[in-house]
Design a protein around this motif. Structure first.
Motif, PDB file in Angstrom:
ATOM      1  N   GLY A  36       0.865  -1.130   0.006  1.00 21.35           N
ATOM      2  CA  GLY A  36       0.066   0.100  -0.126  1.00 21.35           C
ATOM      3  C   GLY A  36       0.727   1.266   0.041  1.00 21.35           C
ATOM      4  N   SER A  37       1.906   1.294   0.716  1.00 22.64           N
ATOM      5  CA  SER A  37       2.762   2.385   0.893  1.00 22.64           C
ATOM      6  C   SER A  37       4.344   1.924   0.717  1.00 22.64           C
ATOM      7  CB  SER A  37       2.451   3.267   1.994  1.00 22.64           C
ATOM      8  OG  SER A  37       2.680   2.593   3.048  1.00 22.64           O
ATOM      9  N   ASP A 111       6.609 -10.759 -15.906  1.00 18.24           N
ATOM     10  CA  ASP A 111       7.871 -10.436 -15.880  1.00 18.24           C
ATOM     11  C   ASP A 111       7.716  -9.260 -16.350  1.00 18.24           C
ATOM     12  OD1 ASP A 111      10.529 -10.488 -16.097  1.00 18.24           O
ATOM     13  OD2 ASP A 111      10.694 -11.071 -18.074  1.00 18.24           O
ATOM     14  N   THR A 112       8.624  -7.912 -15.720  1.00 22.30           N
ATOM     15  CA  THR A 112       8.620  -6.752 -15.999  1.00 22.30           C
ATOM     16  C   THR A 112      10.082  -6.088 -15.334  1.00 22.30           C
ATOM     17  OG1 THR A 112       7.545  -4.668 -15.368  1.00 22.30           O
ATOM     18  CG2 THR A 112       7.718  -6.201 -13.534  1.00 22.30           C
ATOM     19  N   THR A 113      10.376  -5.159 -16.213  1.00 24.47           N
ATOM     20  CA  THR A 113      11.558  -4.323 -16.061  1.00 24.47           C
ATOM     21  C   THR A 113      11.126  -2.831 -15.268  1.00 24.47           C
ATOM     22  OG1 THR A 113      11.599  -3.407 -18.296  1.00 24.47           O
ATOM     23  CG2 THR A 113      13.096  -5.305 -17.998  1.00 24.47           C
ATOM     24  N   THR A 114       9.849  -2.708 -14.968  1.00 21.08           N
ATOM     25  CA  THR A 114       9.454  -1.681 -14.393  1.00 21.08           C
ATOM     26  C   THR A 114       8.996  -2.079 -13.039  1.00 21.08           C
ATOM     27  OG1 THR A 114       8.453  -0.815 -16.683  1.00 21.08           O
ATOM     28  CG2 THR A 114       7.514   0.181 -14.574  1.00 21.08           C
ATOM     29  N   THR A 115       9.154  -1.115 -12.244  1.00 20.64           N
ATOM     30  CA  THR A 115       8.926  -1.361 -10.654  1.00 20.64           C
ATOM     31  C   THR A 115       7.285  -1.472 -10.743  1.00 20.64           C
ATOM     32  OG1 THR A 115      10.681  -0.537  -9.422  1.00 20.64           O
ATOM     33  CG2 THR A 115       8.901  -1.011  -8.386  1.00 20.64           C
ATOM     34  N   THR A 116       6.600  -2.597 -10.396  1.00 22.65           N
ATOM     35  CA  THR A 116       5.427  -2.785 -10.308  1.00 22.65           C
ATOM     36  C   THR A 116       4.739  -3.811  -9.298  1.00 22.65           C
ATOM     37  OG1 THR A 116       5.563  -2.961 -12.933  1.00 22.65           O
ATOM     38  CG2 THR A 116       3.346  -3.714 -12.070  1.00 22.65           C
ATOM     39  N   THR A 117       3.567  -3.221  -8.699  1.00 13.84           N
ATOM     40  CA  THR A 117       2.771  -3.968  -7.696  1.00 13.84           C
ATOM     41  C   THR A 117       1.781  -4.943  -8.427  1.00 13.84           C
ATOM     42  OG1 THR A 117       2.958  -2.294  -6.106  1.00 13.84           O
ATOM     43  CG2 THR A 117       1.325  -4.131  -5.651  1.00 13.84           C
ATOM     44  N   PHE A 118       1.908  -6.168  -8.085  1.00 17.18           N
ATOM     45  CA  PHE A 118       0.992  -7.298  -8.611  1.00 17.18           C
ATOM     46  C   PHE A 118       0.300  -7.881  -7.563  1.00 17.18           C
ATOM     47  CE2 PHE A 118       4.704  -7.212 -11.683  1.00 17.18           C
ATOM     48  CZ  PHE A 118       3.838  -7.122 -12.939  1.00 17.18           C
ATOM     49  N   THR A 119      -0.978  -8.225  -7.747  1.00 17.62           N
ATOM     50  CA  THR A 119      -1.707  -8.878  -6.939  1.00 17.62           C
ATOM     51  C   THR A 119      -2.332 -10.179  -7.597  1.00 17.62           C
ATOM     52  OG1 THR A 119      -2.337  -6.780  -5.746  1.00 17.62           O
ATOM     53  CG2 THR A 119      -3.794  -8.927  -5.398  1.00 17.62           C
ATOM     54  N   PHE A 120      -2.167 -11.555  -6.715  1.00 19.48           N
ATOM     55  CA  PHE A 120      -2.516 -12.512  -7.322  1.00 19.48           C
ATOM     56  C   PHE A 120      -3.390 -13.314  -6.410  1.00 19.48           C
ATOM     57  CE2 PHE A 120       1.902 -11.699  -8.381  1.00 19.48           C
ATOM     58  CZ  PHE A 120       1.737 -11.741  -9.797  1.00 19.48           C
ATOM     59  N   THR A 121      -4.455 -13.882  -6.873  1.00 20.01           N
ATOM     60  CA  THR A 121      -5.310 -14.730  -6.238  1.00 20.01           C
ATOM     61  C   THR A 121      -5.322 -16.216  -6.296  1.00 20.01           C
ATOM     62  OG1 THR A 121      -7.085 -14.250  -7.641  1.00 20.01           O
ATOM     63  CG2 THR A 121      -6.944 -12.715  -5.961  1.00 20.01           C
ATOM     64  N   PRO A 122      -4.334 -16.913  -6.186  1.00 19.32           N
ATOM     65  CA  PRO A 122      -4.234 -18.356  -6.333  1.00 19.32           C
ATOM     66  C   PRO A 122      -5.220 -19.138  -5.565  1.00 19.32           C
ATOM     67  CG  PRO A 122      -2.548 -17.629  -4.515  1.00 19.32           C
ATOM     68  CD  PRO A 122      -3.247 -16.369  -5.268  1.00 19.32           C
ATOM     69  N   ASN A 123      -5.708 -20.309  -6.209  1.00 19.86           N
ATOM     70  CA  ASN A 123      -6.715 -21.003  -5.264  1.00 19.86           C
ATOM     71  C   ASN A 123      -5.990 -21.854  -4.011  1.00 19.86           C
ATOM     72  OD1 ASN A 123      -8.663 -20.778  -7.191  1.00 19.86           O
ATOM     73  ND2 ASN A 123      -8.085 -22.555  -8.519  1.00 19.86           N
ATOM     74  N   VAL A 124      -6.806 -21.814  -3.031  1.00 27.28           N
ATOM     75  CA  VAL A 124      -6.358 -22.694  -1.805  1.00 27.28           C
ATOM     76  C   VAL A 124      -6.423 -23.986  -2.385  1.00 27.28           C
ATOM     77  CG1 VAL A 124      -6.940 -23.281   0.596  1.00 27.28           C
ATOM     78  CG2 VAL A 124      -7.247 -20.925  -0.443  1.00 27.28           C
TER      79      VAL A 124
END
Length: 182
Positions: A36-37, A111-124
Motif C-alpha cells: 500500500g505504501s 515479467d517486468t523491467t518496471t517496478t510494479t505491484t502485482f496482486t494474485f489470487t491463487p486457489n487454496v
C-alpha cells in the motif's frame, strides 16, 4: 467471512539473497511495509541464488480463524534488464512452515523491467485449518539467468487471507440443520 492481512515477519530459507546494503539477515524487515505504501529505496535482490526460492515467514492467523477460503498475494517487483535469458521472478505461492507443503496454487508473476505491484489470487489447494496456516511461508521463485543476465528486486509483500470463523461455521451448521428438518 473475515479477512486478515499478514506481512513478512521473519526470514525463511533465503540462500543467495541480500538487501540493498548487502545484508543477509532480517531481510523480511526490508519488504514488510506492504504494498500500500512501499519504500522503493529498500529492496531485496539475488546475489547468487542459483534459482533457489526465497521464503518469508508470515504472522499467525487470528484466534477466530477456522478455515482459509481465499487468498490474495501482493508483491512489488522488477528485474533490471530486458534480456530474454535474464533472471526474472516467475512465481509466488503460500506453503506451510515446512517450506514444501503447498497451501495455495502457484501464481505466475508477470515479467517486468518496471517496478510494479502485482496482486494474485491463487486457489487454496492444501489444508485449510489454522494449524496448517499458522507459520505459513510466502515463497517467491525466480528463473536464474546465471547472473550474467541481471538481477531481480523485491520491494514489498503482503498476504490477505479470507477465512471462515467459528461463529460463521456455527451459523452454517444451524442453517444446514434447519434445511434438513424442513
Amino acid at each position: 467471512m473475515s479477512a486478515a492481512t499478514v506481512y513478512p515477519n521473519g526470514d525463511g530459507t533465503k540462500t543467495g539473497f541480500s538487501d540493498q546494503a548487502g545484508g543477509t539477515t532480517n531481510l523480511y524487515a526490508t519488504v514488510s511495509e506492504g504494498t500500500g505504501s512501499p519504500n522503493d529505496s529498500n529492496y531485496i535482490t539475488n546475489t547468487d541464488s542459483g534459482g533457489k526460492p526465497l521464503f518469508f515467514l508470515l504472522g499467525d492467523m487470528p484466534g477466530d480463524f477456522v478455515a482459509a477460503t481465499s487468498v490474495s498475494i501482493s508483491i512489488r517487483v522488477r528485474r533490471d534488464n530486458s534480456k530474454s535469458n535474464s533472471c526474472a521472478w516467475i512465481a509466488c505461492q503460500l506453503v506451510q512452515a515446512d517450506e514444501a507443503t503447498a497451501l495455495t496454487a502457484s501464481a505466475t508473476v508477470t515479467d517486468t523491467t518496471t517496478t510494479t505491484t502485482f496482486t494474485f489470487t491463487p486457489n487454496v489447494t492444501g489444508a485449510t485449518g489454522k494449524s496448517a496456516w499458522d507459520g505459513a511461508r510466502l515463497m517467491l521463485t525466480m528463473r536464474d539467468g546465471g547472473l550474467v543476465g541481471g538481477l531481480v528486486y523485491l520491494y514489498a509483500a503482503q498476504v490477505t487471507v479470507t477465512y471462515s470463523t467459528a461463529s460463521a461455521s456455527a451459523k452454517l451448521l444451524r442453517r444446514r440443520r434447519m434445511m434438513l428438518e424442513a
